[in-house]
Scaffold this motif. Structure first.
Motif, short mmCIF file in Angstrom:
data_model
loop_
_atom_site.label_atom_id
_atom_site.label_comp_id
_atom_site.label_asym_id
_atom_site.label_seq_id
_atom_site.Cartn_x
_atom_site.Cartn_y
_atom_site.Cartn_z
N ARG A 68 2.33 -6.48 -3.67
CA ARG A 68 2.85 -7.57 -2.62
C ARG A 68 4.42 -7.16 -2.13
N HIS A 69 4.86 -7.21 -1.03
CA HIS A 69 6.60 -7.18 -0.74
C HIS A 69 7.72 -8.03 -0.67
N GLY A 93 10.92 -0.33 -0.87
CA GLY A 93 8.90 -0.22 -0.94
C GLY A 93 8.81 -1.01 -2.01
N LEU A 94 9.63 -0.57 -3.38
CA LEU A 94 9.71 -0.35 -4.49
C LEU A 94 9.48 -1.94 -4.92
N GLU A 151 16.82 2.01 -8.98
CA GLU A 151 17.06 1.00 -8.24
C GLU A 151 17.22 -0.37 -9.04
N ILE A 152 17.34 -0.55 -10.12
CA ILE A 152 17.60 -1.43 -10.93
C ILE A 152 19.43 -1.78 -10.68
N HIS A 188 0.63 -1.39 -0.13
CA HIS A 188 0.18 0.07 -0.49
C HIS A 188 1.03 0.87 -0.12
N PHE A 189 2.25 1.62 0.56
CA PHE A 189 2.45 2.46 0.78
C PHE A 189 4.40 2.17 -0.17
N LEU A 190 4.54 3.17 -0.91
CA LEU A 190 6.33 3.49 -0.18
C LEU A 190 6.41 3.95 1.32
N TYR A 191 8.01 3.91 1.27
CA TYR A 191 8.48 4.97 2.41
C TYR A 191 9.60 5.65 2.22
#
Length: 249
Positions: free
Chosen positions: A106-107, A98-99, A148-149, A64-67
């Motif tokens: 889902r994480h 969280g990406l 991130e990649i 639901h969230f990024l941080y």
């Protein structure tokens, strides 16, 4: 749905403001005008104080969230096929966590604080809507995803062909650059993770990590006192990395 793991005491939530955050030029707000900053301010739910050892999310939880990390140091990890922890990375201020969950809702990993810190909760569905209407924010978000990649690719290269000394040098040079970007010393740092965790991340045994730290200290590249570390020769660490790259071309 619970946001941050509530199994430990946390400080009361506070309303964050990107427009006044000292990290705004390193995080999502880069390049936004006052109108865009205002829209982003209204989007972010709250700033949450996170205690050392507290999770901000766990693997398989619904997404639901990024941080956005304001302060503190975190690690992300998952459990391998053997059930043992595998550390993916270490994270600090201005970075978005969280990406990994965007594609599956889902994480796929867990994230835990290695020291007390603060994170801003960003509801992803609302962020998607805002991104569509603010092109500058869209470009910045795509840049973060690309970074991130690239980070994941760099880790694979790191574990694939370098010696223990070169792996540790890569990690420390990386930390140096990230701390400098946050306005901290590029050569003096407190390592928040244990040597076991460093070995887990670098694919090295604990004994090898300890021996490698000692070797780099003996060679005059580092000075170490428990978890306090000073890089005495940053250029020397970089030369060590470059030598490894040349040797595998």
């Amino acid at each position: 749905m619970p946001h941050i793991d509530s199994t430990k005491n946390v400080m009361p939530a506070a309303k964050p403001a990107c427009s006044t955050c000292r990290l705004r030029e390193l995080c999502l707000p880069i390049g936004l005008d006052s109108d865009g900053l205002g829209k982003l301010d209204t989007l972010i739910n709250r700033r949450q104080r996170v205690r050392a050892g507290q999770h901000i999310y766990r693997a398989n939880q619904p997404f639901h969230f990024l941080y956005a990390i304001r302060t503190g140091f975190f690690k992300s990890y998952d459990a391998g096929l053997d059930g043992q922890e595998r550390i993916h990375g270490f994270h600090m201020g201005s970075e978005i966590m969280g990406l990994d969950a965007i594609s599956t809702d889902r994480h796929t990993s867990s994230a835990v604080a290695l020291e007390d810190g603060d994170v801003c909760e960003i509801p992803f569905s609302a962020l998607e809507d805002l991104i569509r209407s603010v092109p500058t924010l869209q470009r910045q978000f795509h840049k973060i995803m690309s970074q991130e990649i690239s980070k994941d690719q760099d880790v694979m290269k790191l574990l694939g062909g370098m010696t223990a000394e070169q792996r540790l040098a890569v990690m420390l040079v990386n930390f140096s650059a990230r701390f400098a970007a946050l306005g901290f010393s590029s050569t003096e740092m407190q390592l928040k993770m244990s040597r076991e965790e460093i070995g887990n991340y670098l694919g090295l045994k604990l004994e090898t990590v300890s021996r490698t730290f000692s070797k780099l200290q003996h060679d005059g590249l580092l000075a170490i006192e428990r978890r306090s570390l000073r890089i005495c020769d940053l250029d020397g660490l970089k030369r060590l990395i470059d030598f490894g790259r040349c040797g595998h071309q």
